[in-house]
Design an enzyme around this catalytic site. Structure first.
Site, mmCIF file in Angstrom:
data_model
loop_
_atom_site.group_PDB
_atom_site.id
_atom_site.type_symbol
_atom_site.label_atom_id
_atom_site.label_comp_id
_atom_site.label_asym_id
_atom_site.label_seq_id
_atom_site.Cartn_x
_atom_site.Cartn_y
_atom_site.Cartn_z
ATOM 1 N N LYS A 15 -5.177 62.462 -11.867
ATOM 2 C CA LYS A 15 -3.729 62.738 -11.820
ATOM 3 C C LYS A 15 -3.301 63.290 -10.459
ATOM 4 O O LYS A 15 -2.329 62.820 -9.870
ATOM 5 C CB LYS A 15 -3.331 63.774 -12.896
ATOM 6 N N ARG A 91 1.899 69.842 -21.253
ATOM 7 C CA ARG A 91 0.574 69.703 -21.856
ATOM 8 C C ARG A 91 0.590 70.072 -23.332
ATOM 9 O O ARG A 91 -0.473 70.022 -23.972
ATOM 10 C CB ARG A 91 -0.409 70.638 -21.143
ATOM 11 N N ARG A 130 -15.779 67.712 -7.414
ATOM 12 C CA ARG A 130 -14.439 67.852 -6.790
ATOM 13 C C ARG A 130 -14.416 69.011 -5.781
ATOM 14 O O ARG A 130 -14.920 70.102 -6.062
ATOM 15 C CB ARG A 130 -13.413 68.106 -7.902
ATOM 16 N N ARG A 163 -13.488 74.546 -7.556
ATOM 17 C CA ARG A 163 -12.813 75.398 -8.542
ATOM 18 C C ARG A 163 -13.831 76.032 -9.488
ATOM 19 O O ARG A 163 -14.736 75.359 -9.957
ATOM 20 C CB ARG A 163 -11.822 74.546 -9.358
ATOM 21 N N ARG A 174 -12.328 72.339 -21.449
ATOM 22 C CA ARG A 174 -10.995 71.845 -21.075
ATOM 23 C C ARG A 174 -10.734 70.472 -21.674
ATOM 24 O O ARG A 174 -9.607 70.160 -22.061
ATOM 25 C CB ARG A 174 -10.855 71.809 -19.546
HETATM 26 P P1 ADP Z 1 -6.948 69.370 -14.232
HETATM 27 O O1 ADP Z 1 -7.091 68.999 -12.785
HETATM 28 O O2 ADP Z 1 -8.211 69.555 -14.927
HETATM 29 O O3 ADP Z 1 -6.044 68.472 -14.993
HETATM 30 P P2 ADP Z 1 -5.124 71.565 -13.671
HETATM 31 O O4 ADP Z 1 -5.301 71.959 -12.256
HETATM 32 O O5 ADP Z 1 -3.954 70.730 -14.009
HETATM 33 O O6 ADP Z 1 -6.447 70.865 -14.205
HETATM 34 O O7 ADP Z 1 -5.092 72.864 -14.590
HETATM 35 C C1 ADP Z 1 -6.038 73.901 -14.444
HETATM 36 C C2 ADP Z 1 -5.784 74.961 -15.506
HETATM 37 O O8 ADP Z 1 -4.464 75.505 -15.318
HETATM 38 C C3 ADP Z 1 -5.809 74.473 -16.943
HETATM 39 O O9 ADP Z 1 -7.119 74.456 -17.486
HETATM 40 C C4 ADP Z 1 -4.924 75.531 -17.626
HETATM 41 O O10 ADP Z 1 -5.612 76.746 -17.810
HETATM 42 C C5 ADP Z 1 -3.858 75.778 -16.574
HETATM 43 N N1 ADP Z 1 -2.707 74.857 -16.759
HETATM 44 C C6 ADP Z 1 -2.301 73.877 -15.912
HETATM 45 N N2 ADP Z 1 -1.219 73.246 -16.399
HETATM 46 C C7 ADP Z 1 -0.927 73.848 -17.586
HETATM 47 C C8 ADP Z 1 0.071 73.646 -18.580
HETATM 48 N N3 ADP Z 1 1.004 72.688 -18.457
HETATM 49 N N4 ADP Z 1 0.061 74.457 -19.659
HETATM 50 C C9 ADP Z 1 -0.847 75.433 -19.802
HETATM 51 N N5 ADP Z 1 -1.825 75.661 -18.912
HETATM 52 C C10 ADP Z 1 -1.873 74.890 -17.816
HETATM 53 P P1 ADP Z 2 -7.075 65.455 -12.150
HETATM 54 O O1 ADP Z 2 -5.891 65.951 -11.357
HETATM 55 O O2 ADP Z 2 -6.681 64.467 -13.199
HETATM 56 O O3 ADP Z 2 -7.922 66.557 -12.695
HETATM 57 P P2 ADP Z 2 -8.176 64.646 -9.545
HETATM 58 O O4 ADP Z 2 -7.171 63.737 -8.933
HETATM 59 O O5 ADP Z 2 -8.300 66.007 -9.002
HETATM 60 O O6 ADP Z 2 -8.011 64.644 -11.147
HETATM 61 O O7 ADP Z 2 -9.598 63.882 -9.438
HETATM 62 C C1 ADP Z 2 -10.800 64.482 -9.926
HETATM 63 C C2 ADP Z 2 -11.938 64.150 -8.963
HETATM 64 O O8 ADP Z 2 -12.224 62.745 -9.026
HETATM 65 C C3 ADP Z 2 -11.641 64.441 -7.490
HETATM 66 O O9 ADP Z 2 -12.813 64.899 -6.867
HETATM 67 C C4 ADP Z 2 -11.205 63.083 -6.924
HETATM 68 O O10 ADP Z 2 -11.532 62.971 -5.531
HETATM 69 C C5 ADP Z 2 -11.999 62.107 -7.763
HETATM 70 N N1 ADP Z 2 -11.281 60.858 -8.073
HETATM 71 C C6 ADP Z 2 -9.965 60.712 -8.350
HETATM 72 N N2 ADP Z 2 -9.666 59.435 -8.604
HETATM 73 C C7 ADP Z 2 -10.831 58.736 -8.500
HETATM 74 C C8 ADP Z 2 -11.182 57.350 -8.649
HETATM 75 N N3 ADP Z 2 -10.269 56.429 -8.983
HETATM 76 N N4 ADP Z 2 -12.472 57.009 -8.472
HETATM 77 C C9 ADP Z 2 -13.414 57.941 -8.146
HETATM 78 N N5 ADP Z 2 -13.134 59.258 -7.989
HETATM 79 C C10 ADP Z 2 -11.865 59.656 -8.164
#
Ligand code: ADP
Ligand code: ADP
Length: 217
Positions: A15, A91, A130, A163, A174
């Protein structure tokens, strides 16, 4: 009328990576709830202190805190001209309802909801490798998209870090939380005709081109 795009998908689906590219291409703002919480933690704000205990456990931050933070960011008109790509919010169903109401106040609505998917083993591999930059949260992967120089962001030269909540145990939690609390939104947006399913297990550029193609419609 403003355009709002909600990116849905489990942790590690891609995302954040796609939201940054889409924001550059479409000139919409990028609003990442996770980045906003991490900024608050770094700046040691009251919200950061409250959010950290939930994030460390891999749980969602309570709806009232999260909704208030996003409301403030969305209401900032200059940072939000023309709408936004929402990455990580909503979410929960309560957050989705709050978002509809908020956007209604600004004459906007959720126009499209790309849902990026990947199998659990891939999510674990991606989050495990990551790396993020301290400055602006640019995303790297040690295997799939490594920086030119280890530990340094290609774009702004800042330090890269991993992270705490990307440890395997916390990611597994998660993913479970995602299935329990966020999956209902897939149906919510499907029923409203806004869901666009995108296979996240393709090269980044391919995912982007499918997203752009789907968003044109
Ligand atoms: P990911 O990359 O795994 O999708 P995020 O960076 O979006 O993770 O979120 C990291 C953490 O921040 C989540 O595990 C949660 O604790 C908190 N968080 C992020 N967005 C939300 C949301 N919309 N509602 C509640 N908690 C959130
Ligand atoms: P999210 O926001 O959904 O948690 P991220 O965009 O942070 O996901 O991506 C999670 C990890 O996977 C990062 O280290 C990113 O560089 C890698 N990644 C993202 N998209 C791809 C893809 N299409 N193929 C391989 N690795 C990816």
């Amino acid at each position: 009328m403003s355009t709002y795009i909600v990116l849905l998908g489990p942790p590690g689906a891609g995302k954040g990576t796609q939201a940054k590219i889409l924001a550059d291409t479409t000139k919409l703002a990028h609003i990442s709830s996770g980045d906003l919480f991490r900024e608050n933690i770094q700046n040691q704000t009251e919200l950061g202190k409250q959010a950290k205990s939930y994030m460390d456990k891999g749980e969602l931050v309570p709806d009232d805190l999260t909704i208030a933070m996003i409301r403030e960011r969305i209401s900032c008109a200059e940072c939000n001209k023309g709408g936004a790509i929402l990455d990580g919010f909503p979410r929960t169903p309560a957050q989705a309802d709050a978002l509809e109401k908020m956007l209604g106040e600004y004459g906007g609505q959720v126009n499209a909801v790309p849902y990026v998917t990947a199998a659990e083993s891939i999510l674990i591999e991606r989050t495990g490798g990551r790396w993020l930059c301290r400055e602006t949260g640019h995303v790297y992967h040690e295997k799939f998209s490594p920086p030119k120089q280890t530990g340094v962001c290609d774009i702004d030269g800042s330090e890269l870090y991993q992270r705490d909540d990307d440890k395997k145990e916390t990611v597994t939690k998660r993913i479970r939380v995602y299935f329990e609390q966020t999956m209902p939104l897939v149906e919510y947006y499907r029923q409203r005709g806004r869901l666009i399913e995108i296979n996240g297990v393709q090269p980044v550029e391919q995912v982007t081109s499918e997203l752009l193609e789907a968003l044109k419609k």
